[in-house]
Enzyme design. Structure first.
Site, short mmCIF file in Angstrom:
data_model
loop_
_atom_site.label_atom_id
_atom_site.label_comp_id
_atom_site.label_asym_id
_atom_site.label_seq_id
_atom_site.Cartn_x
_atom_site.Cartn_y
_atom_site.Cartn_z
N ARG A 231 -34.41 19.87 17.89
CA ARG A 231 -34.75 18.46 17.72
C ARG A 231 -36.06 18.09 18.40
O ARG A 231 -36.71 17.11 18.03
CB ARG A 231 -33.61 17.59 18.24
CG ARG A 231 -33.63 16.18 17.71
CD ARG A 231 -32.30 15.46 17.91
NE ARG A 231 -32.01 15.23 19.30
CZ ARG A 231 -30.89 15.62 19.91
NH1 ARG A 231 -29.96 16.26 19.26
NH2 ARG A 231 -30.71 15.37 21.19
N ASP B 286 -49.38 -0.51 10.92
CA ASP B 286 -49.02 0.39 9.82
C ASP B 286 -50.32 0.80 9.13
O ASP B 286 -50.94 0.00 8.44
CB ASP B 286 -48.07 -0.33 8.85
CG ASP B 286 -47.59 0.59 7.72
OD1 ASP B 286 -48.31 1.54 7.37
OD2 ASP B 286 -46.49 0.33 7.18
N LYS C 292 -47.34 9.49 1.88
CA LYS C 292 -48.39 9.08 0.96
C LYS C 292 -49.56 10.08 0.98
O LYS C 292 -49.41 11.15 0.46
CB LYS C 292 -48.84 7.65 1.30
CG LYS C 292 -47.67 6.65 1.44
CD LYS C 292 -46.99 6.30 0.11
CE LYS C 292 -45.62 5.65 0.26
NZ LYS C 292 -45.62 4.39 1.01
N TYR D 234 -45.20 -4.48 4.50
CA TYR D 234 -44.36 -3.67 3.60
C TYR D 234 -42.93 -4.22 3.61
O TYR D 234 -42.36 -4.43 4.69
CB TYR D 234 -44.42 -2.24 4.13
CG TYR D 234 -43.63 -1.20 3.40
CD1 TYR D 234 -43.92 -0.87 2.07
CD2 TYR D 234 -42.61 -0.51 4.04
CE1 TYR D 234 -43.20 0.12 1.42
CE2 TYR D 234 -41.90 0.49 3.40
CZ TYR D 234 -42.20 0.78 2.08
OH TYR D 234 -41.48 1.77 1.45
C1 LIG Z 1 -44.46 3.83 1.70
C2 LIG Z 1 -44.79 2.98 2.84
C3 LIG Z 1 -43.97 2.96 3.98
C4 LIG Z 1 -42.66 3.72 4.05
O1 LIG Z 1 -42.79 5.10 3.97
P1 LIG Z 1 -41.59 6.02 3.45
O2 LIG Z 1 -42.03 7.38 3.81
O3 LIG Z 1 -41.51 5.77 1.96
O4 LIG Z 1 -40.36 5.58 4.16
C5 LIG Z 1 -44.35 2.19 5.04
N1 LIG Z 1 -45.47 1.45 5.01
C6 LIG Z 1 -46.27 1.43 3.94
C7 LIG Z 1 -47.50 0.59 3.97
C8 LIG Z 1 -45.96 2.19 2.82
O5 LIG Z 1 -46.75 2.14 1.75
#
Ligand SMILES: *Cc1c(COP(=O)(O)O)cnc(C)c1O
Length: 389
Positions: free
Chosen positions: A55, A180, A205, A108
């Site tokens: 972990r 973020d 992403k 988001y």
């Molecule tokens: C996709 C996304 C997330 C979440 O990510 P996941 O890996 O899909 O949980 C958080 N913030 C933004 C801006 C995103 O585009």
């Protein structure tokens, strides 16, 4: 060392790679010790790059953590099984009952839901603020405010925030700042260099880049790294070595992919801006995007994700438009090599302090297809949109 060279060489210590180019995929739950002395040494060093227990990560994870930490210029990087987990667990590692958090209104959607549905159960209160508020944020700070959360550009509507100004005010009141940075990806924007304490990304992403792994990362500065690392560990956050391997492989080609995404998206956005049905584009590199001046000042370029706003519309026209597209698939993620589309006729339910008095907004992710094919696809779908108004 310059940026590209640094990205190619990071996370490639020989103890990770064992004589090949990439780190070995070291899958493990149990780590075994040869002696009591070795076990005690591991216990002492467990919070560093030491094999201790699955972990805590293996050398594959350490390689990815090193590379992302260097990319975003932080003191350490925590890995999570998704971007949503990176957001929720980072916040849980900072907040306690009675605290108040200032959350950007253009956040988001699952982050908003986490605050409204889960943090409320722990007696943590959230207020939303206008992304363009700037120094006006000061009037929203209360005696129990602990965290200022930013997301720039904002989800779907793409407002770029004046991060240095917001951070300056937050710091003067002793708040922790969390951003973020999924759109900024650490290559085009590095929040820690603008004073932010913790930068989070859905590595799902652009870092992974091929739509085949879920992964979240959070990079913290010296001050917050020990707390983030230890609390995320206690909250049970870890990822598989295979996923860490794929994320690191994606990261190596991210700058090259971003260049193409950027160039193609700019071409499509320019074409859309001239289209008679389109009111304006919400692309940070265009003056029609709120906060464009902050984008120009703070970012090293743009990428494949932007939105455009229709002059008029209806749910029916939007539905026909979406169904008519061939190369743009409907899908909620982005950052892969393929083009994607989503649409919102209104922003109702997604915003609480900023309004939306425009037509439907359509978000595109421009993939690595030929731009001419993408424009032809949009041209065709927009004429179907028009005939269904
Ligand atoms: C996709 C996304 C997330 C979440 O990510 P996941 O890996 O899909 O949980 C958080 N913030 C933004 C801006 C995103 O585009």
């Amino acid at each position: 060392m310059k940026k590209n060279t640094k990205l190619v060489s990071s996370g490639r210590k020989s103890e990770y790679t064992q004589g090949v180019v990439n780190p070995v995929v070291q899958r493990a739950s149990t780590v075994v010790f040869e002696s009591v002395a070795q076990m005690h040494q591991a216990i002492k060093e467990r919070s560093h790059r030491t094999l201790f227990y699955g972990r805590r990560g293996t050398t594959t994870h350490f390689a990815l953590q090193d590379a992302i930490m260097e990319l975003e210029n932080g003191a350490g990087c925590a890995l999570y099984p998704s971007g949503a987990a990176a957001i929720s667990q980072s916040l849980l590692s900072l907040l306690e009952a009675g605290d108040h958090i200032l959350m950007v209104d253009t956040v988001y959607e699952p982050t908003r839901d986490f605050c409204d549905k889960i943090l409320t159960r722990y007696g943590i209160e959230t207020s939303y603020y206008d992304p363009m508020i700037g120094a006006g944020i000061e009037s929203l700070i209360k005696s129990n405010t602990k965290v200022l959360f930013l997301e720039s550009p904002g989800s779907i509507t793409m407002e770029v925030q004046d991060v240095p100004e917001l951070v300056r005010v937050a710091k003067s009141h002793g708040l922790v700042t969390v951003l973020d940075n999924t759109w900024g990806n650490g290559w085009q924007y590095r929040p820690l260099e603008h004073g932010v304490d913790i930068s989070i990304q859905a590595a799902t992403k652009y870092i992974v880049g091929h739509s085949d792994v879920m992964m979240g990362v959070a990079v913290a500065n010296e001050r917050y790294w020990p707390q983030l690392r230890e609390h995320s560990y206690l909250l049970g956050q870890c990822t598989s070595a295979d996923d860490a391997y794929l994320a690191l492989r994606g990261l190596r080609t991210m700058p090259a992919r971003l260049k193409q995404h950027e160039q193609s998206a700019l071409q499509v956005a320019k074409w859309l801006a001239e289209h008679p049905l389109v009111d304006h584009v919400r692309h940070p590199a265009f003056t029609t995007c709120p906060g464009h001046e902050f984008f120009k000042r703070d970012f090293d370029g743009s990428n494949g994700l932007f939105s455009f706003v229709m002059k008029e519309g209806s749910q029916k026209a939007v539905n026909r438009f979406l169904d008519a597209l061939e190369h743009f698939k409907m899908g909620f993620s982005w950052g892969g090599y393929e083009s994607l589309v989503t649409a919102n006729v209104t922003m109702a339910g997604l915003r609480s302090v900023t309004g939306w008095d425009h037509g439907p907004i359509i978000r595109l992710h421009i993939g690595l297809e030929d731009v001419d094919d993408l424009i032809e696809d949009l041209d065709n779908a927009l004429s179907i949109y028009e005939s269904n108004l």
